[in-house]
Design a protein around this motif. Structure first.
Motif, mmCIF file in Angstrom:
data_model
loop_
_atom_site.group_PDB
_atom_site.id
_atom_site.type_symbol
_atom_site.label_atom_id
_atom_site.label_comp_id
_atom_site.label_asym_id
_atom_site.label_seq_id
_atom_site.Cartn_x
_atom_site.Cartn_y
_atom_site.Cartn_z
ATOM 1 N N ASP A 28 0.840 -1.207 0.000
ATOM 2 C CA ASP A 28 0.000 0.000 0.000
ATOM 3 C C ASP A 28 0.874 1.256 0.000
ATOM 4 O OD1 ASP A 28 -2.157 -1.713 0.104
ATOM 5 O OD2 ASP A 28 -2.792 -1.136 2.129
ATOM 6 N N PHE A 29 1.981 1.219 0.754
ATOM 7 C CA PHE A 29 2.898 2.360 0.742
ATOM 8 C C PHE A 29 3.519 2.539 -0.637
ATOM 9 C CE2 PHE A 29 7.510 3.541 1.407
ATOM 10 C CZ PHE A 29 7.291 4.906 1.288
ATOM 11 N N TYR A 30 3.963 1.460 -1.261
ATOM 12 C CA TYR A 30 4.578 1.580 -2.584
ATOM 13 C C TYR A 30 3.613 2.220 -3.578
ATOM 14 C CZ TYR A 30 8.194 -1.676 -0.878
ATOM 15 O OH TYR A 30 9.197 -2.282 -0.169
ATOM 16 N N LYS A 31 2.364 1.798 -3.554
ATOM 17 C CA LYS A 31 1.356 2.368 -4.465
ATOM 18 C C LYS A 31 1.106 3.844 -4.115
ATOM 19 C CE LYS A 31 -1.788 2.434 -7.636
ATOM 20 N NZ LYS A 31 -1.415 2.473 -9.042
ATOM 21 N N ALA A 32 1.011 4.153 -2.815
ATOM 22 C CA ALA A 32 0.793 5.545 -2.394
ATOM 23 C C ALA A 32 1.944 6.439 -2.843
ATOM 24 C CB ALA A 32 0.628 5.612 -0.879
ATOM 25 N N ALA A 33 3.180 5.952 -2.732
ATOM 26 C CA ALA A 33 4.342 6.734 -3.155
ATOM 27 C C ALA A 33 4.307 7.002 -4.658
ATOM 28 C CB ALA A 33 5.630 6.015 -2.762
ATOM 29 N N GLU A 34 3.927 6.001 -5.428
ATOM 30 C CA GLU A 34 3.798 6.202 -6.879
ATOM 31 C C GLU A 34 2.735 7.244 -7.193
ATOM 32 O OE1 GLU A 34 3.110 2.514 -8.903
ATOM 33 O OE2 GLU A 34 5.132 1.765 -8.493
ATOM 34 N N LEU A 35 1.571 7.142 -6.542
ATOM 35 C CA LEU A 35 0.500 8.121 -6.783
ATOM 36 C C LEU A 35 0.942 9.526 -6.374
ATOM 37 C CD1 LEU A 35 -2.592 6.064 -5.584
ATOM 38 C CD2 LEU A 35 -2.074 6.777 -7.931
ATOM 39 N N PHE A 36 1.647 9.636 -5.264
ATOM 40 C CA PHE A 36 2.142 10.930 -4.801
ATOM 41 C C PHE A 36 3.135 11.514 -5.805
ATOM 42 C CE2 PHE A 36 5.006 13.460 -1.989
ATOM 43 C CZ PHE A 36 4.079 14.416 -1.598
ATOM 44 N N PHE A 37 4.014 10.678 -6.328
ATOM 45 C CA PHE A 37 4.982 11.113 -7.334
ATOM 46 C C PHE A 37 4.260 11.670 -8.575
ATOM 47 C CE2 PHE A 37 7.630 10.288 -11.089
ATOM 48 C CZ PHE A 37 8.830 10.884 -10.727
ATOM 49 N N ILE A 38 3.216 10.996 -8.994
ATOM 50 C CA ILE A 38 2.492 11.374 -10.216
ATOM 51 C C ILE A 38 1.604 12.595 -9.991
ATOM 52 C CG2 ILE A 38 0.706 10.612 -11.848
ATOM 53 C CD1 ILE A 38 1.888 7.728 -11.407
ATOM 54 N N THR A 39 0.857 12.628 -8.875
ATOM 55 C CA THR A 39 -0.183 13.646 -8.687
ATOM 56 C C THR A 39 0.224 14.810 -7.785
ATOM 57 O OG1 THR A 39 -1.154 12.581 -6.744
ATOM 58 C CG2 THR A 39 -1.950 11.846 -8.914
ATOM 59 N N LYS A 40 1.280 14.635 -6.988
ATOM 60 C CA LYS A 40 1.681 15.642 -5.997
ATOM 61 C C LYS A 40 0.545 15.968 -5.030
ATOM 62 C CE LYS A 40 5.166 17.888 -8.855
ATOM 63 N NZ LYS A 40 5.699 19.151 -9.334
ATOM 64 N N SER A 41 -0.274 14.961 -4.731
ATOM 65 C CA SER A 41 -1.403 15.165 -3.823
ATOM 66 C C SER A 41 -1.614 13.920 -2.966
ATOM 67 C CB SER A 41 -2.671 15.503 -4.614
ATOM 68 O OG SER A 41 -3.005 14.444 -5.476
ATOM 69 N N LYS A 42 -2.562 13.998 -2.043
ATOM 70 C CA LYS A 42 -2.817 12.911 -1.106
ATOM 71 C C LYS A 42 -3.210 11.642 -1.855
ATOM 72 C CE LYS A 42 -6.385 13.259 1.523
ATOM 73 N NZ LYS A 42 -7.344 13.642 2.548
ATOM 74 N N PRO A 43 -2.485 10.555 -1.640
ATOM 75 C CA PRO A 43 -2.783 9.306 -2.354
ATOM 76 C C PRO A 43 -4.180 8.785 -2.020
ATOM 77 C CG PRO A 43 -0.589 9.227 -1.403
ATOM 78 C CD PRO A 43 -1.257 10.448 -0.843
ATOM 79 N N ILE A 44 -4.926 8.437 -3.055
ATOM 80 C CA ILE A 44 -6.312 8.010 -2.872
ATOM 81 C C ILE A 44 -6.446 6.519 -2.562
ATOM 82 C CG2 ILE A 44 -7.244 9.876 -4.296
ATOM 83 C CD1 ILE A 44 -7.492 7.806 -6.585
ATOM 84 N N ASN A 45 -5.358 5.777 -2.612
ATOM 85 C CA ASN A 45 -5.437 4.346 -2.309
ATOM 86 C C ASN A 45 -5.398 4.068 -0.809
ATOM 87 O OD1 ASN A 45 -2.578 5.054 -2.256
ATOM 88 N ND2 ASN A 45 -2.193 2.848 -2.072
ATOM 89 N N ILE A 46 -5.185 5.093 -0.003
ATOM 90 C CA ILE A 46 -5.069 4.962 1.451
ATOM 91 C C ILE A 46 -6.316 5.554 2.111
ATOM 92 C CG2 ILE A 46 -3.700 5.650 3.485
ATOM 93 C CD1 ILE A 46 -2.210 3.770 1.545
ATOM 94 N N THR A 47 -6.792 4.885 3.164
ATOM 95 C CA THR A 47 -7.798 5.479 4.034
ATOM 96 C C THR A 47 -7.047 6.293 5.076
ATOM 97 O OG1 THR A 47 -9.264 3.591 3.718
ATOM 98 C CG2 THR A 47 -9.704 5.008 5.623
ATOM 99 N N TRP A 48 -7.431 7.555 5.211
ATOM 100 C CA TRP A 48 -6.701 8.489 6.079
ATOM 101 C C TRP A 48 -7.567 8.934 7.248
ATOM 102 C CZ3 TRP A 48 -1.693 9.103 4.933
ATOM 103 C CH2 TRP A 48 -1.267 8.891 3.608
ATOM 104 N N THR A 49 -6.922 9.208 8.375
ATOM 105 C CA THR A 49 -7.566 9.818 9.546
ATOM 106 C C THR A 49 -6.912 11.166 9.770
ATOM 107 O OG1 THR A 49 -7.970 7.669 10.586
ATOM 108 C CG2 THR A 49 -7.972 9.589 12.022
ATOM 109 N N ALA A 50 -7.723 12.212 9.876
ATOM 110 C CA ALA A 50 -7.190 13.556 10.111
ATOM 111 C C ALA A 50 -6.597 13.623 11.509
ATOM 112 C CB ALA A 50 -8.296 14.589 9.952
ATOM 113 N N LEU A 51 -5.503 14.354 11.634
ATOM 114 C CA LEU A 51 -4.847 14.553 12.940
ATOM 115 C C LEU A 51 -5.220 15.907 13.524
ATOM 116 C CD1 LEU A 51 -1.329 13.141 12.070
ATOM 117 C CD2 LEU A 51 -3.104 12.047 13.434
#
Length: 122
Positions: free
Chosen positions: A99-122
């Motif tokens: 999941d991290f590898y996919k998120a890093a690829e998406l971040f590299f491509i889009t420069k935005s929050k990876p959509i493959n991850i479920t996130w919790t706001a801090l």
């Protein structure tokens, strides 16, 4: 993209370079990655990695998020900030390394929050 790990800073120009560096592990079979872009400190994707698990953080100029897994527990696990310092992170945030590898690829491509991850706001 800039990528920092336990040892140094890298300049990443391709997905191939990114994927190669994300495989690096050091002491404790661990690493800590900070991914960001050349002239900007944000957005930023960070990952504490140990063996085949990762805890991800996404930071932009106004919000911060932590990864959310399907495990619902209040316990923590040991990860590493560097080769010598431990950090306790919530087990409820640990994801498979893929999941991290996919998120890093998406971040590299889009420069935005990876959509493959479920996130919790801090």
């Amino acid at each position: 993209m800039y990528l920092n790990d336990f040892k140094r800073e890298y300049t990443i120009n391709s997905l191939e370079e990114l994927n190669e560096i994300l495989l690096k592990r050091y002491t404790h079979n661990a690493n800590y990655f900070i991914l960001t872009f050349q002239d900007e400190g944000f957005p930023q994707l960070t990952a504490f990695v140990k063996a085949n698990e990762a805890v991800l953080y996404y930071l932009d100029t106004t919000e911060s998020f932590i990864s959310e897994s399907t495990t619902k527990t209040e316990t923590t696990a040991i990860f590493y900030e560097n080769e010598y310092s431990q950090i306790l992170l919530p087990k409820a945030s640990i994801l498979p390394i893929t999941d991290f590898y996919k998120a890093a690829e998406l971040f590299f491509i889009t420069k935005s929050k990876p959509i493959n991850i479920t996130w919790t706001a801090l």
